[in-house]
Design a protein around this motif. Structure first.
Motif, mmCIF file in Angstrom:
data_model
loop_
_atom_site.group_PDB
_atom_site.id
_atom_site.type_symbol
_atom_site.label_atom_id
_atom_site.label_comp_id
_atom_site.label_asym_id
_atom_site.label_seq_id
_atom_site.Cartn_x
_atom_site.Cartn_y
_atom_site.Cartn_z
ATOM 1 N N HIS A 161 -3.296 16.805 -105.266
ATOM 2 C CA HIS A 161 -3.583 15.739 -106.223
ATOM 3 C C HIS A 161 -4.062 14.518 -105.431
ATOM 4 O O HIS A 161 -4.285 14.619 -104.219
ATOM 5 C CB HIS A 161 -2.328 15.384 -107.028
ATOM 6 N N ILE A 162 -4.197 13.377 -106.106
ATOM 7 C CA ILE A 162 -4.617 12.147 -105.428
ATOM 8 C C ILE A 162 -3.517 11.094 -105.532
ATOM 9 O O ILE A 162 -3.022 10.816 -106.630
ATOM 10 C CB ILE A 162 -5.924 11.580 -106.019
ATOM 11 N N TRP A 163 -3.154 10.530 -104.394
ATOM 12 C CA TRP A 163 -2.278 9.359 -104.331
ATOM 13 C C TRP A 163 -3.179 8.172 -103.998
ATOM 14 O O TRP A 163 -3.953 8.225 -103.034
ATOM 15 C CB TRP A 163 -1.224 9.539 -103.235
ATOM 16 N N SER A 164 -3.099 7.090 -104.768
ATOM 17 C CA SER A 164 -3.999 5.955 -104.543
ATOM 18 C C SER A 164 -3.300 4.635 -104.852
ATOM 19 O O SER A 164 -2.267 4.596 -105.530
ATOM 20 C CB SER A 164 -5.262 6.088 -105.402
ATOM 21 N N ASN A 165 -3.875 3.543 -104.340
ATOM 22 C CA ASN A 165 -3.332 2.216 -104.633
ATOM 23 C C ASN A 165 -4.081 1.554 -105.777
ATOM 24 O O ASN A 165 -3.991 0.343 -105.986
ATOM 25 C CB ASN A 165 -3.343 1.323 -103.388
ATOM 26 N N PHE A 166 -4.817 2.359 -106.540
ATOM 27 C CA PHE A 166 -5.530 1.896 -107.728
ATOM 28 C C PHE A 166 -5.473 3.010 -108.769
ATOM 29 O O PHE A 166 -5.375 4.194 -108.424
ATOM 30 C CB PHE A 166 -6.996 1.569 -107.387
ATOM 31 N N PRO A 167 -5.495 2.681 -110.051
ATOM 32 C CA PRO A 167 -5.431 3.727 -111.079
ATOM 33 C C PRO A 167 -6.737 4.502 -111.182
ATOM 34 O O PRO A 167 -7.824 3.959 -110.947
ATOM 35 C CB PRO A 167 -5.146 2.936 -112.355
ATOM 36 N N ILE A 168 -6.623 5.776 -111.501
ATOM 37 C CA ILE A 168 -7.800 6.632 -111.678
ATOM 38 C C ILE A 168 -7.757 7.199 -113.093
ATOM 39 O O ILE A 168 -6.894 8.019 -113.423
ATOM 40 C CB ILE A 168 -7.823 7.783 -110.651
ATOM 41 N N ARG A 169 -8.674 6.747 -113.919
ATOM 42 C CA ARG A 169 -8.739 7.218 -115.304
ATOM 43 C C ARG A 169 -9.914 8.172 -115.522
ATOM 44 O O ARG A 169 -9.845 9.086 -116.339
ATOM 45 C CB ARG A 169 -8.853 6.020 -116.252
ATOM 46 N N THR A 170 -10.990 7.919 -114.777
ATOM 47 C CA THR A 170 -12.168 8.791 -114.839
ATOM 48 C C THR A 170 -12.658 9.026 -113.418
ATOM 49 O O THR A 170 -12.244 8.338 -112.471
ATOM 50 C CB THR A 170 -13.312 8.159 -115.659
ATOM 51 N N LEU A 171 -13.564 9.950 -113.264
ATOM 52 C CA LEU A 171 -14.124 10.256 -111.953
ATOM 53 C C LEU A 171 -14.857 9.043 -111.375
ATOM 54 O O LEU A 171 -14.899 8.857 -110.156
ATOM 55 C CB LEU A 171 -15.076 11.448 -112.065
ATOM 56 N N TYR A 229 3.858 7.237 -101.313
ATOM 57 C CA TYR A 229 3.914 6.705 -102.668
ATOM 58 C C TYR A 229 4.326 5.232 -102.688
ATOM 59 O O TYR A 229 4.130 4.540 -103.692
ATOM 60 C CB TYR A 229 4.892 7.528 -103.518
ATOM 61 N N GLU A 230 4.868 4.720 -101.592
ATOM 62 C CA GLU A 230 5.219 3.300 -101.522
ATOM 63 C C GLU A 230 3.976 2.417 -101.430
ATOM 64 O O GLU A 230 3.972 1.284 -101.922
ATOM 65 C CB GLU A 230 6.121 3.033 -100.313
ATOM 66 N N VAL A 231 2.927 2.925 -100.795
ATOM 67 C CA VAL A 231 1.688 2.143 -100.642
ATOM 68 C C VAL A 231 0.577 2.669 -101.537
ATOM 69 O O VAL A 231 -0.486 2.049 -101.637
ATOM 70 C CB VAL A 231 1.223 2.130 -99.163
ATOM 71 N N ALA A 232 0.806 3.800 -102.163
ATOM 72 C CA ALA A 232 -0.164 4.391 -103.089
ATOM 73 C C ALA A 232 0.628 4.939 -104.271
ATOM 74 O O ALA A 232 0.888 6.126 -104.367
ATOM 75 C CB ALA A 232 -0.967 5.491 -102.396
ATOM 76 N N ARG A 233 1.003 4.020 -105.174
ATOM 77 C CA ARG A 233 1.958 4.401 -106.213
ATOM 78 C C ARG A 233 1.333 5.114 -107.402
ATOM 79 O O ARG A 233 2.043 5.623 -108.270
ATOM 80 C CB ARG A 233 2.716 3.169 -106.704
ATOM 81 N N PHE A 234 0.001 5.176 -107.438
ATOM 82 C CA PHE A 234 -0.662 5.876 -108.536
ATOM 83 C C PHE A 234 -0.915 7.339 -108.144
ATOM 84 O O PHE A 234 -1.663 7.617 -107.202
ATOM 85 C CB PHE A 234 -1.982 5.186 -108.895
ATOM 86 N N ALA A 294 11.163 7.851 -109.594
ATOM 87 C CA ALA A 294 12.348 6.993 -109.539
ATOM 88 C C ALA A 294 12.125 5.788 -108.637
ATOM 89 O O ALA A 294 12.770 4.739 -108.806
ATOM 90 C CB ALA A 294 13.550 7.801 -109.050
ATOM 91 N N ARG A 295 11.209 5.917 -107.685
ATOM 92 C CA ARG A 295 10.929 4.834 -106.752
ATOM 93 C C ARG A 295 9.693 4.024 -107.149
ATOM 94 O O ARG A 295 9.152 3.282 -106.347
ATOM 95 C CB ARG A 295 10.761 5.401 -105.341
ATOM 96 N N GLY A 296 9.222 4.217 -108.365
ATOM 97 C CA GLY A 296 8.146 3.375 -108.878
ATOM 98 C C GLY A 296 6.782 3.992 -108.975
ATOM 99 O O GLY A 296 5.822 3.311 -109.377
#
Length: 357
Positions: A161-171, A229-234, A294-296
């Motif tokens: 999957h993708i872990w990112s520091n910004f939300p991904i809604r579309t490609l 996931y601490e630096v890329a919570r999305f 659980a960690r955000g």
């Protein structure tokens, strides 16, 4: 690579002993088992806590005539992760974890999963497929044999999957973004507008934290201990696919010299290890996801239409792999996708049917 095995490890000691409790004369064999990663790693955990005990149990249950003195060298004390194949091939260790994912040039056929993204996210199906393919596909068998190894188990990752520091809604949200995607996985970002950044699980946290990248293509079981996931919570679940990464293997020359009951014990323990690994990964996925949330962490799913758009936008990377991996690559690709379909899965893209496209 040239590695000289230390004198104290040379040869397999065989000493007759007497087991008082069983009243059976035993032969003790000293076998070196090693890995480039520590026991805490989920692949190596299986070697220490399933494979070794299963070998011992098989021998006790089948005559009790042999006992293994395990000489353990986990955690990279003998060799690095780049050298796992050579270490077993050259008998630096009798048995070790061989990471085929790091052997693109010497073991290209075993890397078919990395060139067929979106084939299936069913990690158990992939592990079982390679259990069969390692035995039944002639070119794969010849490759292991030619490298002086006998494969005993099959290891996988869970799906990417993708872990990112910004939300991904579309490609389109990936356009002009820097995503950590080392090695072959960089190919998976073609057509998305994202820029792949080289790295590894051990570098993702710092890379994202410092702006070298803005996210990473990875899998739950691998990400959890890194705390990415601490630096890329999305977390955007997009099911790029589970991957075959190698497994436990034994030096072929050593294997052929072992007594028949020991050879059977190694094979049986390898199969038990694959089954345990599948269950372990399934359990770890659920635990990892729960802990991250659980960690955000914020978990979303890439819409089906956007995932399909991603899949269709990829170039024919399977054909490129096949063209550079020898004629047998076609047989491997066909066997792999036949196993996926026989397992009740529908590939996201039928790479095997596009070889001449």
């Amino acid at each position: 690579m040239t590695i000289r095995r230390r004198g104290l490890l040379a040869g397999t000691a065989a000493l007759p002993i007497f087991a008082a409790h069983t009243a059976v004369a035993q032969t003790a064999l000293t076998i070196q088992i090693a890995a480039s990663h520590p026991v805490q790693n989920f692949w190596i955990h299986i070697m220490k806590n399933v494979f070794q005990p299963e070998v011992d149990k098989f021998l006790r249950d089948n005559g009790n005539t042999h006992r293994i003195n395990w000489r353990e060298a986990y955690g990279g004390t003998l060799y690095r992760f780049q050298d796992t194949m050579e270490a077993v091939r050259d008998n630096i260790t009798d048995i070790g974890y061989v990471g085929t994912l790091w052997e693109g040039s010497t073991m290209p056929l075993q890397n078919v999963t990395y060139f067929t993204p979106f084939a299936t996210g069913d990690h158990g199906l992939i592990a079982n497929a390679f259990e069969t393919m390692n035995e039944t596909v002639p070119a794969i068998r010849q490759n292991w044999n030619g490298l002086n190894m006998v494969p005993l188990s099959s290891y996988i990752t869970d799906t990417y999957h993708i872990w990112s520091n910004f939300p991904i809604r579309t490609l389109d949200d990936l356009r002009n973004r820097k995503i950590s995607a080392p090695g072959t996985s960089a190919n998976w970002l073609q057509g998305t507008g994202a820029t792949p950044v080289d790295g590894a699980l051990t570098t993702y946290y710092t890379d994202i934290q410092t702006g070298v990248s803005e996210g990473a293509l990875s899998f739950y079981v691998g990400i959890l201990p890194t705390r990415v996931y601490e630096v890329a919570r999305f977390i955007t679940e997009c099911d790029v696919g589970a991957m075959y990464v190698g497994g436990i293997a034994v030096n072929r020359q050593r294997y052929e010299r072992y007594p028949e009951v020991v050879r059977r014990a190694l094979v049986a323990a390898g199969k038990a290890s694959t089954a345990a690994h599948i269950r372990d990964v399934s359990d770890r996925i659920a635990t990892a996801k729960r802990d991250m949330v659980a960690r955000g962490a914020v978990v979303t799913t890439l819409p089906a239409a956007e995932r399909e758009r991603w899949i269709r936008g990829l170039p024919n990377i399977a054909r490129s792999w096949a063209d550079n991996s020898g004629a047998a690559s076609r047989d491997v690709l066909n066997a792999y996708f036949s196993a996926i379909r026989a397992g009740g899965q529908t590939p996201g893209r039928n790479w095997d049917r596009e070889l001449t496209a």
